[in-house]
Design a protein around this motif. Structure first.
Motif, PDB file in Angstrom:
ATOM      1  N   GLU A  10      -6.424  -0.011   1.957  1.00 43.11           N
ATOM      2  CA  GLU A  10      -6.463   1.140   2.848  1.00 43.11           C
ATOM      3  C   GLU A  10      -5.092   1.372   3.474  1.00 43.11           C
ATOM      4  OE1 GLU A  10      -8.269   3.590   3.317  1.00 43.11           O
ATOM      5  OE2 GLU A  10      -7.449   4.375   5.200  1.00 43.11           O
ATOM      6  N   ALA A  11      -4.447   0.284   3.891  1.00 45.71           N
ATOM      7  CA  ALA A  11      -3.112   0.424   4.479  1.00 45.71           C
ATOM      8  C   ALA A  11      -2.137   0.983   3.452  1.00 45.71           C
ATOM      9  CB  ALA A  11      -2.630  -0.928   5.001  1.00 45.71           C
ATOM     10  N   LEU A  12      -2.287   0.580   2.217  1.00 41.81           N
ATOM     11  CA  LEU A  12      -1.399   1.070   1.174  1.00 41.81           C
ATOM     12  C   LEU A  12      -1.634   2.563   0.924  1.00 41.81           C
ATOM     13  CD1 LEU A  12       0.805   0.119  -0.814  1.00 41.81           C
ATOM     14  CD2 LEU A  12      -1.011  -0.216  -2.497  1.00 41.81           C
ATOM     15  N   ARG A  13      -2.889   2.951   0.983  1.00 39.10           N
ATOM     16  CA  ARG A  13      -3.201   4.375   0.784  1.00 39.10           C
ATOM     17  C   ARG A  13      -2.548   5.219   1.885  1.00 39.10           C
ATOM     18  NH1 ARG A  13      -6.092   8.239   2.557  1.00 39.10           N
ATOM     19  NH2 ARG A  13      -6.924   6.947   4.251  1.00 39.10           N
ATOM     20  N   VAL A  14      -2.641   4.717   3.103  1.00 38.23           N
ATOM     21  CA  VAL A  14      -1.996   5.431   4.219  1.00 38.23           C
ATOM     22  C   VAL A  14      -0.490   5.461   4.012  1.00 38.23           C
ATOM     23  CG1 VAL A  14      -1.501   5.324   6.695  1.00 38.23           C
ATOM     24  CG2 VAL A  14      -3.838   4.907   5.859  1.00 38.23           C
ATOM     25  N   PHE A  15       0.071   4.344   3.641  1.00 30.79           N
ATOM     26  CA  PHE A  15       1.524   4.265   3.428  1.00 30.79           C
ATOM     27  C   PHE A  15       1.993   5.286   2.394  1.00 30.79           C
ATOM     28  CE2 PHE A  15       5.631   2.247   3.343  1.00 30.79           C
ATOM     29  CZ  PHE A  15       6.083   2.462   2.060  1.00 30.79           C
ATOM     30  N   ASP A  16       1.220   5.400   1.311  1.00 29.00           N
ATOM     31  CA  ASP A  16       1.631   6.257   0.203  1.00 29.00           C
ATOM     32  C   ASP A  16       1.415   7.737   0.481  1.00 29.00           C
ATOM     33  OD1 ASP A  16       0.631   3.985  -2.475  1.00 29.00           O
ATOM     34  OD2 ASP A  16       2.606   4.329  -1.579  1.00 29.00           O
ATOM     35  N   PHE A  17       0.342   8.079   1.204  1.00 31.53           N
ATOM     36  CA  PHE A  17      -0.062   9.476   1.209  1.00 31.53           C
ATOM     37  C   PHE A  17      -0.262  10.095   2.593  1.00 31.53           C
ATOM     38  CE2 PHE A  17      -0.257   9.138  -3.198  1.00 31.53           C
ATOM     39  CZ  PHE A  17      -1.117   8.134  -3.615  1.00 31.53           C
TER      40      PHE A  17
ATOM     41  N   GLU B 182       4.841   3.186   9.048  1.00 30.47           N
ATOM     42  CA  GLU B 182       5.386   1.950   9.622  1.00 30.47           C
ATOM     43  C   GLU B 182       4.271   0.985  10.000  1.00 30.47           C
ATOM     44  OE1 GLU B 182       8.992   2.838  11.782  1.00 30.47           O
ATOM     45  OE2 GLU B 182       8.478   1.197  13.144  1.00 30.47           O
ATOM     46  N   THR B 183       3.261   1.504  10.635  1.00 30.45           N
ATOM     47  CA  THR B 183       2.122   0.668  11.023  1.00 30.45           C
ATOM     48  C   THR B 183       1.409   0.162   9.776  1.00 30.45           C
ATOM     49  OG1 THR B 183       1.829   2.075  12.962  1.00 30.45           O
ATOM     50  CG2 THR B 183       0.026   0.568  12.401  1.00 30.45           C
ATOM     51  N   ALA B 184       1.273   1.034   8.798  1.00 31.91           N
ATOM     52  CA  ALA B 184       0.597   0.645   7.565  1.00 31.91           C
ATOM     53  C   ALA B 184       1.346  -0.494   6.875  1.00 31.91           C
ATOM     54  CB  ALA B 184       0.483   1.853   6.620  1.00 31.91           C
ATOM     55  N   LEU B 185       2.671  -0.442   6.919  1.00 30.44           N
ATOM     56  CA  LEU B 185       3.448  -1.488   6.257  1.00 30.44           C
ATOM     57  C   LEU B 185       3.172  -2.854   6.884  1.00 30.44           C
ATOM     58  CD1 LEU B 185       5.568  -2.294   4.160  1.00 30.44           C
ATOM     59  CD2 LEU B 185       7.330  -1.866   5.889  1.00 30.44           C
ATOM     60  N   ASP B 186       3.044  -2.881   8.215  1.00 36.77           N
ATOM     61  CA  ASP B 186       2.729  -4.154   8.882  1.00 36.77           C
ATOM     62  C   ASP B 186       1.417  -4.734   8.373  1.00 36.77           C
ATOM     63  OD1 ASP B 186       4.039  -3.133  12.141  1.00 36.77           O
ATOM     64  OD2 ASP B 186       5.004  -4.071  10.402  1.00 36.77           O
ATOM     65  N   VAL B 187       0.433  -3.865   8.204  1.00 41.45           N
ATOM     66  CA  VAL B 187      -0.873  -4.330   7.721  1.00 41.45           C
ATOM     67  C   VAL B 187      -0.758  -4.818   6.282  1.00 41.45           C
ATOM     68  CG1 VAL B 187      -3.263  -3.652   7.261  1.00 41.45           C
ATOM     69  CG2 VAL B 187      -2.075  -2.754   9.270  1.00 41.45           C
ATOM     70  N   ILE B 188      -0.006  -4.077   5.478  1.00 42.74           N
ATOM     71  CA  ILE B 188       0.184  -4.478   4.075  1.00 42.74           C
ATOM     72  C   ILE B 188       0.795  -5.871   4.000  1.00 42.74           C
ATOM     73  CG2 ILE B 188       1.521  -3.991   1.978  1.00 42.74           C
ATOM     74  CD1 ILE B 188       1.279  -0.982   2.747  1.00 42.74           C
ATOM     75  N   LEU B 189       1.849  -6.076   4.771  1.00 42.60           N
ATOM     76  CA  LEU B 189       2.532  -7.365   4.706  1.00 42.60           C
ATOM     77  C   LEU B 189       1.637  -8.488   5.229  1.00 42.60           C
ATOM     78  CD1 LEU B 189       6.133  -6.324   5.826  1.00 42.60           C
ATOM     79  CD2 LEU B 189       5.249  -6.654   3.516  1.00 42.60           C
ATOM     80  N   ASP B 190       0.850  -8.167   6.243  1.00 48.54           N
ATOM     81  CA  ASP B 190      -0.038  -9.193   6.813  1.00 48.54           C
ATOM     82  C   ASP B 190      -1.129  -9.618   5.835  1.00 48.54           C
ATOM     83  OD1 ASP B 190      -0.069  -8.079  10.304  1.00 48.54           O
ATOM     84  OD2 ASP B 190       1.242  -9.436   9.174  1.00 48.54           O
ATOM     85  N   HIS B 191      -1.632  -8.656   5.082  1.00 48.37           N
ATOM     86  CA  HIS B 191      -2.775  -8.933   4.211  1.00 48.37           C
ATOM     87  C   HIS B 191      -2.391  -9.216   2.756  1.00 48.37           C
ATOM     88  CE1 HIS B 191      -4.959  -7.180   7.621  1.00 48.37           C
ATOM     89  NE2 HIS B 191      -6.029  -7.789   7.139  1.00 48.37           N
TER      90      HIS B 191
ATOM     91  N   ASP C  43      15.707   0.017   6.834  1.00 51.63           N
ATOM     92  CA  ASP C  43      15.618  -1.074   7.813  1.00 51.63           C
ATOM     93  C   ASP C  43      14.346  -1.905   7.653  1.00 51.63           C
ATOM     94  OD1 ASP C  43      14.506   0.907  10.718  1.00 51.63           O
ATOM     95  OD2 ASP C  43      13.884   0.839   8.619  1.00 51.63           O
ATOM     96  N   GLN C  44      13.527  -1.544   6.689  1.00 52.18           N
ATOM     97  CA  GLN C  44      12.299  -2.300   6.450  1.00 52.18           C
ATOM     98  C   GLN C  44      12.357  -3.134   5.172  1.00 52.18           C
ATOM     99  OE1 GLN C  44       9.705   1.131   6.445  1.00 52.18           O
ATOM    100  NE2 GLN C  44       8.933   0.649   8.496  1.00 52.18           N
ATOM    101  N   ILE C  45      13.398  -2.914   4.374  1.00 51.59           N
ATOM    102  CA  ILE C  45      13.468  -3.628   3.095  1.00 51.59           C
ATOM    103  C   ILE C  45      13.487  -5.139   3.329  1.00 51.59           C
ATOM    104  CG2 ILE C  45      14.804  -3.997   0.979  1.00 51.59           C
ATOM    105  CD1 ILE C  45      15.910  -1.180   1.294  1.00 51.59           C
ATOM    106  N   GLY C  46      14.209  -5.564   4.375  1.00 51.47           N
ATOM    107  CA  GLY C  46      14.298  -6.994   4.676  1.00 51.47           C
ATOM    108  C   GLY C  46      12.930  -7.612   4.932  1.00 51.47           C
ATOM    109  N   LEU C  47      12.053  -6.862   5.612  1.00 47.99           N
ATOM    110  CA  LEU C  47      10.704  -7.370   5.896  1.00 47.99           C
ATOM    111  C   LEU C  47       9.951  -7.625   4.586  1.00 47.99           C
ATOM    112  CD1 LEU C  47       9.631  -4.969   8.821  1.00 47.99           C
ATOM    113  CD2 LEU C  47      10.349  -7.367   9.006  1.00 47.99           C
ATOM    114  N   VAL C  48      10.055  -6.663   3.695  1.00 51.20           N
ATOM    115  CA  VAL C  48       9.353  -6.794   2.420  1.00 51.20           C
ATOM    116  C   VAL C  48       9.963  -7.933   1.600  1.00 51.20           C
ATOM    117  CG1 VAL C  48       8.651  -5.622   0.305  1.00 51.20           C
ATOM    118  CG2 VAL C  48       8.795  -4.331   2.432  1.00 51.20           C
ATOM    119  N   TYR C  49      11.280  -7.992   1.598  1.00 43.29           N
ATOM    120  CA  TYR C  49      11.965  -9.056   0.860  1.00 43.29           C
ATOM    121  C   TYR C  49      11.497 -10.424   1.345  1.00 43.29           C
ATOM    122  CZ  TYR C  49      15.700 -12.153  -0.743  1.00 43.29           C
ATOM    123  OH  TYR C  49      16.404 -13.185  -1.312  1.00 43.29           O
TER     124      TYR C  49
END
Lengths: 203, 330
Positions: free
Chosen positions: B247-254, B259-268, B287-293
């Motif tokens: 669900e977070a990914l769907r929000v992120f994409d569309f 930003e909030t969705a990315l936090d959920v994605i990374l957490d889960h 500025d978010q690439i580092g978080l994903v990396y």
């Protein structure tokens, strides 16, 4: 060279070599055709080797994954057939791909299980107690407890119904090696299943 | 040389165990019978047998056989010599379909430029030249755009659902949807498009690249990718990802709120979700690439030659190298 059978019924070594060579060349021709995009040729290779692949996977992955993963092995081979240097080594090459994809599946499962030791993961259990399939899985589990050298040849012979010469042709092993693996493996399997012959037990 | 073994009789040249011939060994035969349930049997989706059929050797017999599930992939193996106007064979599986508004009987031909439509209860199977096939489900509209030997086979799915399997080299078979193009790399997949033009791709074998211009999503077996008009293909994810992740990914994409969705994605995210995280490296703000990396590196450290600074700068060779290394996780 005379092709009449000798009195003992055994083919002359030379004749057997000729047959093996002929089969060898035929397979190389199929591989070359498949490389050129001949899809019927690849389908023939598939028919010839799918039981080997499936049998090898039975000793490496949960049995219910074997058929699906076998398809993936051939898909992988199809997309990389141009990398096969020796067309006459298609079987051993395919066996290498099979082992690698099985190992990959193992790692995936281990990673998904968050650090569980994949090597310790037992084969999937069949909960349909009392069924013929349950008995088959029980015996397969015992085969999988044997030395690795014996597992593949026994599975290919007993499960997939390949003969010793067919196993040798598919895997690239010599007839002698297949014969030894089958006989030693079977002796060990019988012992572990409690089926050792009275003669063997008492001699 | 055979080593002498205690309790082991000398091998016979024609013994039943080795050759399967000669006097039957009852113990071995019993084991064979008991193990028979595990023997290989061609599944319903045996695509390589289907391929032989589509090659023509058993076309008639196989068309009468059980249904074969085939997925559309974007690889086109155009048959040598097949002209651009060559028609594909079509067979009705259920109900009544139409081709250019004319009712399709039990079998027919589907030519370049024509529209094939299925009703609420109709399904058809389409032979894709000699490289595979497509099952067209109910309420679908499909157009054959191109069928050219050795160059391209291309369909347009305006609406509905198709399942296809194509046995062909990569990037020869394409399916256009309103918001993304499915490009086959040798696989089976299901592709759906609704009335709004939004789509869903799910791969069951091999890979598909889901593309819109420079935006590419690589979708492997077991993974799904959504697409929407105005956005193009979303970020692929594995079908067994958690509901919160999806669900977070769907929000992120569309939708707004990335930003909030990315936090959920990374957490889960699980290790297997490295597929998704790798794609996000080039889809998040700088500025978010580092978080994903950092999250991705927790699952699997980047291989030699892949540096954090390089990834932060979007270094393509490093990204590709890491993708190949991460492959084993999915």
């Amino acid at each position: 060279m005379s092709l009449a059978l000798p009195a003992d019924g055994n083919l002359p070594i030379g004749h057997a070599s000729m047959q093996a060579r002929s089969a060898h060349d035929a397979e190389a021709a199929l591989v070359s055709a498949a490389r050129s995009g001949n899809r019927a040729a690849f389908a023939t290779l598939y028919d010839r080797h799918v039981r080997m692949v499936h049998g090898m996977l039975l000793t490496r992955v949960p049995h219910h994954d074997a058929a699906d993963l076998a398809q993936e092995v051939f898909l992988h081979a199809m997309n990389r057939i141009e990398t096969l240097r020796d067309p006459s080594s298609f079987g051993p090459w395919l066996a290498t791909i099979t082992r690698r994809l099985a190992a990959q599946l193992h790692r995936q499962r281990a990673a998904s299980a968050k650090g569980e030791d994949a090597r310790a993961a037992p084969p999937s259990s069949d909960t349909d107690a009392g069924s013929a399939r349950s008995e088959a899985i029980r015996i397969l589990t015992v085969i999988r407890s044997l030395p690795e050298t014996y597992q593949d040849t026994l599975t290919l012979r007993l499960v997939e119904g390949l003969t010793g010469p067919q196993i040798a042709a598919c895997t690239g092993l010599s007839h002698g090696s297949v014969r030894v693996n089958l006989h030693r493996g079977m002796a060990m399997l019988k012992q572990r299943l409690g089926l050792a012959d009275a003669v063997e037990q008492t001699s | 040389m055979i080593e002498s073994q205690p309790n082991l009789r000398p091998f016979d040249d024609d013994d039943y165990l080795f050759s399967g011939e000669g006097p039957v060994d009852a113990t071995i035969a019993e084991l064979e019978a008991k193990l028979a349930p595990l023997r290989y049997r061609p599944p319903a989706t045996d695509w390589l047998r289907a391929q032989r059929v589509f090659s023509g050797s058993n076309r008639g017999a196989l068309l009468a056989a059980a249904a074969i599930l085939i997925m559309v992939t974007a690889v086109s193996w155009v048959q040598v010599g097949l002209p651009d106007s060559a028609a594909w064979s079509v067979r009705t599986l259920a109900g009544t379909a139409t081709i250019d508004s004319a009712d399709l009987s039990a079998t027919g031909q589907f030519a370049v430029g024509q529209w094939l439509e299925t009703g609420a209860r109709s399904r058809v199977r389409v032979d894709v030249a000699d490289i595979g096939g497509v099952t067209v489900h109910e309420n679908s509209r499909l157009r054959l755009l191109r069928s050219e030997a050795l160059r391209e086979h291309r369909l347009q799915l305006a609406q509905g659902k198709i399942e296809a399997f194509i046995f062909a080299p990569p990037r020869l078979f394409f399916v256009d949807t309103p918001s993304a193009i499915a490009v086959d790399y040798g696989c089976q997949y299901t592709l759906e498009v609704d009335e709004s033009g939004a789509g869903r791709l799910e791969v069951t074998l091999g890979w598909v690249s889901f593309e819109d211009g420079d935006r590419r999503s690589f979708v492997p077996r077991g993974a799904v990718c959504l697409t929407e008009p105005e956005h193009g293909p979303g970020t692929p994810f594995f079908a067994d990802a958690t509901a919160a992740f999806r669900e977070a990914l769907r929000v992120f994409d569309f939708e707004p709120g990335r930003e909030t969705a990315l936090d959920v994605i990374l957490d889960h995210a699980r290790p297997r979700d490295a597929l998704t995280l790798w794609h996000l490296l080039t889809r998040v703000e700088n500025d978010q690439i580092g978080l994903v990396y950092d999250r991705l590196a927790e699952f699997r450290a980047p291989p030699d030659g892949v540096k954090r600074q390089g990834i932060l700068r979007g270094n393509r060779p490093m990204l590709e190298r890491w993708r190949r290394d991460l492959n084993y996780l999915w």
